[in-house]
Design a protein around this motif. Structure first.
Motif, short mmCIF file in Angstrom:
data_model
loop_
_atom_site.label_atom_id
_atom_site.label_comp_id
_atom_site.label_asym_id
_atom_site.label_seq_id
_atom_site.Cartn_x
_atom_site.Cartn_y
_atom_site.Cartn_z
N GLY A 30 0.80 -1.21 0.00
CA GLY A 30 0.00 0.00 0.00
C GLY A 30 0.83 1.25 0.00
O GLY A 30 0.32 2.35 -0.18
N SER A 121 -11.53 -10.89 9.93
CA SER A 121 -11.57 -9.57 10.56
C SER A 121 -10.33 -8.76 10.23
O SER A 121 -10.40 -7.53 10.04
N GLN A 123 -8.75 -9.02 7.44
CA GLN A 123 -9.01 -8.58 6.07
C GLN A 123 -9.91 -7.35 6.05
O GLN A 123 -9.68 -6.40 5.27
N LYS A 124 -10.94 -7.34 6.90
CA LYS A 124 -11.84 -6.18 6.96
C LYS A 124 -11.09 -4.92 7.38
O LYS A 124 -11.34 -3.82 6.86
N LYS A 126 -7.88 -4.32 6.91
CA LYS A 126 -7.04 -3.92 5.78
C LYS A 126 -7.89 -3.25 4.70
O LYS A 126 -7.47 -2.26 4.10
N ASP A 127 -9.09 -3.78 4.44
CA ASP A 127 -9.99 -3.19 3.44
C ASP A 127 -10.40 -1.78 3.84
O ASP A 127 -10.71 -0.95 2.98
N ALA A 128 -10.40 -1.52 5.16
CA ALA A 128 -10.75 -0.18 5.66
C ALA A 128 -9.54 0.75 5.68
O ALA A 128 -9.63 1.89 6.14
N GLY A 129 -8.39 0.27 5.20
CA GLY A 129 -7.19 1.10 5.14
C GLY A 129 -6.42 1.17 6.44
O GLY A 129 -5.61 2.09 6.65
#
Length: 373
Positions: A30, A121, A123-124, A126-129
């Motif tokens: 990222g 969780s 992953q969630k 990480k998906d939220a930055g």
């Protein structure tokens, strides 16, 4: 199985540092792939901290306070720590993590109750930055880094110490009981594997139990089963994966009428374990310098939250594989075998406990004999 690769030592100049870090695996996922770092944030960072349980005294007494203090120090008092302890409840930890996503923490430090179940969780987050750093236990999922002790060395240290304590009794006819940690904790599997490798050629592992949730009451029940099956007088030594369970092993043996304990291992250097080591009820523990581990993860969490990628990466130069993610940046902290002979040089010297805390009236004679004053 975890694999680790040590990168070459870094040179002193900033330009060489950038090159060396790139050679060790590039920038943080990222981050900017060019020569410049991502946009930096100031000191107003928010760090989420999820710890797994309270059975081991270390989490509330050392890890959380040290991390909180270090975050404040690194951010001139402007950074904050949002803290939650799951009390060994994986579903609760998932809810706590979701709440921290809602609170928009910048970095999440997570010591998982169940390393596998927490992956969605992670992953969630990480998906939220949100940057995610696995702490003390390697969480599955796309974590940015892992800070922990050398788990293979922990088990090796325990196994080797038990063989040394057995001395002339370290023969194949000698029966050893293994009281292992929780089957949901990946660290426990590594402790067990390394300890078993040390023990297998010297003694017979007569009984081996995994202990649900690391709970001492479960360990005591397992030890009672071993005593019932083998007979207390036929148990030459006990591998206990941590100190809380070592105390339970001692209790089970005392219930069975044993007055002189066989060698018993432990881990975490808890106060009660240090006192048992002084009296001879427990042979050793593994001292893990929590301040170093906690301070390291706090600095990593702050630096990555601020976008200081180079400084973050310089703190984690090893690599570890999890079942879901390869080549995770890792900061490994070494450990020490704690015995009666080096209490003063370890937990007292590092300020974990004072002599006064250890040497209460009940242990005054044992302390005097060990030279603790």
């Amino acid at each position: 199985m975890n694999t680790r690769m040590r990168c070459a030592a870094l040179a002193g100049t900033a330009s060489v540092l950038v090159v060396s870090l790139s050679a060790c695996g590039g920038v943080l996922p990222g981050g900017d792939s060019g020569s410049s770092e991502p946009t930096r944030k100031g000191n107003d960072v928010k760090i989420g901290l999820l710890l797994p349980e309270k059975e081991a005294a270390r989490y509330e007494k050392f890890d959380y306070p040290i991390i909180k203090k270090q975050v404040a120090k690194l951010t001139e008092g402007r950074g904050s720590v949002v803290y939650a302890n799951a009390g060994q409840d994986a579903a609760l930890q998932d809810r706590q993590l979701a709440k921290m996503i809602d609170e928009k923490v910048d970095t999440l430090i997570v010591d998982p109750v169940d390393a596998k179940l927490i992956a969605p969780s992670v992953q969630k987050a990480k998906d939220a930055g949100i940057h995610v750093i696995a702490y003390d236990r390697l969480a599955q999922g796309p974590v940015d880094a892992y800070v922990g002790f050398d788990n293979g060395l922990v088990g090796q240290t325990q196994g080797k110490a038990l063989v040394e304590a057995l001395g002339d009794k370290a023969v194949k006819s000698s029966k050893v009981v293994m009281i292992n940690g929780s089957p949901t904790d990946p660290n426990a599997a590594q402790f067990k594997e390394s300890a078993r490798a040390e023990l297998a050629d010297s003694v017979t592992i007569a009984k081996s139990y995994d202990t649900a949730a690391w709970k001492p009451q479960n360990a005591e029940a397992n030890m009672e089963r071993a005593i019932s099956s083998l007979g207390a007088s036929h148990i030459a030594g006990v591998y206990s994966a941590n100190d809380g369970m070592a105390g339970a092993v001692v209790a089970a043996l005392k219930k069975a009428g044993v007055t002189k304990m066989p060698p018993i291992t432990g881990q975490d250097a808890e106060l009660s374990a240090v006192q048992r080591i002084l009296t001879g009820d427990q042979y050793m523990s593994v001292y893990k310098p929590y301040p170093e581990e906690a301070e390291t993860v706090a600095e990593m969490a702050v630096r990555v939250a601020q976008g200081r990628t180079i400084e973050f990466e310089a703190l984690a130069m090893d690599r570890t594989d999890s079942p879901t993610t390869k080549q995770i940046r890792t900061a490994s902290v070494s450990v020490v075998a704690l015995t009666r002979e080096n209490i003063k040089q370890t937990v007292v010297k590092d300020g974990i406990f004072t002599v006064k805390q250890i040497c209460t009236a009940k242990y005054a004679a044992a302390c005097a004999e060990a030279g603790l004053k």
